[in-house]
Design an enzyme around this catalytic site. Structure first.
Site, PDB file in Angstrom:
ATOM      1  CG  HIS A   1      -2.163  -1.185   1.354  1.00 49.76           C
ATOM      2  ND1 HIS A   1      -2.527  -1.652   0.730  1.00 49.76           N
ATOM      3  CD2 HIS A   1      -1.395  -1.950   1.794  1.00 49.76           C
ATOM      4  CE1 HIS A   1      -3.109  -2.813   1.087  1.00 49.76           C
ATOM      5  NE2 HIS A   1      -2.896  -3.310   2.090  1.00 49.76           N
TER       6      HIS A   1
ATOM      7  CD  GLU B   1      -3.250  -4.427   5.780  1.00 49.11           C
ATOM      8  OE1 GLU B   1      -3.357  -3.587   4.574  1.00 49.11           O
ATOM      9  OE2 GLU B   1      -2.892  -5.437   5.237  1.00 49.11           O
TER      10      GLU B   1
ATOM     11  CG  HIS C   1       0.994  -6.710   3.428  1.00 47.84           C
ATOM     12  ND1 HIS C   1       0.918  -5.444   2.691  1.00 47.84           N
ATOM     13  CD2 HIS C   1      -0.462  -6.193   3.191  1.00 47.84           C
ATOM     14  CE1 HIS C   1       0.068  -4.915   2.116  1.00 47.84           C
ATOM     15  NE2 HIS C   1      -1.068  -5.609   2.770  1.00 47.84           N
TER      16      HIS C   1
ATOM     17  NE  ARG D   1      -4.454  -8.968  -7.445  1.00 45.32           N
ATOM     18  CZ  ARG D   1      -5.178  -7.981  -7.553  1.00 45.32           C
ATOM     19  NH1 ARG D   1      -5.680  -7.788  -9.295  1.00 45.32           N
ATOM     20  NH2 ARG D   1      -6.352  -7.904  -6.954  1.00 45.32           N
TER      21      ARG D   1
HETATM   22 ZN    ZN Z   1      -3.149  -5.186   3.227  1.00 44.50          ZN
END
Ligand code: ZN
Length: 312
Positions: free
Chosen positions: A97, A115, A172, A192
């Site tokens: 991200h 996150e 991740h 991605r």
């Molecule tokens: Zn994520």
């Protein structure tokens, strides 16, 4: 007396989703490929509504705008957090991200995404992807362009009750078999990096190679600094798991009774195991609620595990 704000979750069917949100959490899910329960969300892609009481039916995004007093009169224009439960039957694609600055410039003013994950359940010997093995950005770009995935991607062993913070720029991925409670910034921007070469309807899913190379942090945080054990923490205590620029997250194991003063702008509470009461109201595994500003004394009774969060 301020109300307890219970929310109706929004479910997301995913290629990699499963049925444990029904079998383990008792939710009425839309299919056996349900990957995500957006439990506390005001995001346009899944805006939770209030379940009962004077605000029944109101989307959380509206509650934030119309009743700022419930959230301590915040300065931000949108509800800042998103809490999900994820059921991964299969491996998720490997992603990264952006931070607020990059997302603001390249994604229409969207927020970036930080996150964190509390692992609710996972198989024996489970691993997940967190970080990478490139030493420089040039090496990172070469490994990605040449498809040297097994060299690049770092898998780390995890177990039930582990906690992982995923800062922007961290490569991740959740692997198949895991159930996770995710607390994140209210954003849906994901790049991605790699999808294990899988095909969907005969075609690979889109990768975001150049954005990924731009935003991945090099070198990655060490493996041992990425995972924290949180399975066995003191009972009847707010055990802080993380405090970062965006949120503060605690784990709370109620055994018998525990009371505290709600002194935060708002407090999100997710019951992840067991059952009990909050100020006399029955709650059980799978319930999510917000305690508003000025709620006062919180009285929890029973035997239950909660993940608690607020915005920083
Ligand atoms: Zn994520």
């Amino acid at each position: 007396m301020k109300p307890i704000i219970f929310l109706n979750p929004v479910f997301k069917q995913m290629l990699w989703g499963g049925n444990q949100l029904r079998s383990s959490f008792g939710y009425d899910i839309p299919g056996d490929d349900t990957g995500e329960c957006w439990a506390v969300s005001a995001h346009p892609n899944g805006d939770c509504t209030v379940k009962e009481g004077i605000y029944e039916g109101m989307p959380l995004s509206q509650l934030w705008v119309k009743h700022p007093e419930l959230f301590g009169n915040p300065k931000t224009d949108r509800f800042p957090l998103l809490v999900k439960i994820i059921d991964a039957r299969d491996d998720l694609s490997i992603q990264v991200h952006p931070d607020d600055t990059y997302a603001g410039e390249h994604e229409n003013g969207s927020l970036g995404k930080t996150e964190c994950w509390y692992i609710l359940d996972c198989p024996e010997g489970a691993t997940l992807v967190a970080g990478h093995n490139a030493g420089t950005r040039q090496e990172l770009a070469e490994m990605i362009h040449q498809g040297r995935w097994s060299e690049l991607i770092r898998e780390i062993p995890v177990k039930k009750g582990d906690f992982i913070q995923i800062n922007p720029g961290t490569v991740h991925a959740i692997k198949g078999g895991m159930m996770i409670l995710e607390t994140q910034q209210n954003s849906d921007i994901t790049y991605r990096v790699y999808d294990y070469g899988r095909l969907t309807d005969g075609k690979p899913r889109q990768l975001h190679v150049e954005q990924s190379i731009d935003v991945i942090t090099v070198p990655a945080l060490s493996a041992k600094d990425s995972v924290k054990e949180a399975a066995y923490l003191p009972e009847n205590t707010m055990n802080e798991l993380i405090s970062c620029d965006y949120y503060r997250v605690w784990k709370l194991e109620v055994a018998g009774g525990f009371s505290f003063e709600q002194e935060y702008p708002f407090l999100i509470m997710s019951v992840t195991d067991g059952e009990g009461t909050v100020n006399g109201k029955d709650v059980k595994k799978g319930d999510h609620f917000i305690l508003p500003k000025g709620f006062g004394e919180v009285d929890l009774q029973g035997k239950m595990q909660l993940i608690v969060s607020t915005a920083n």
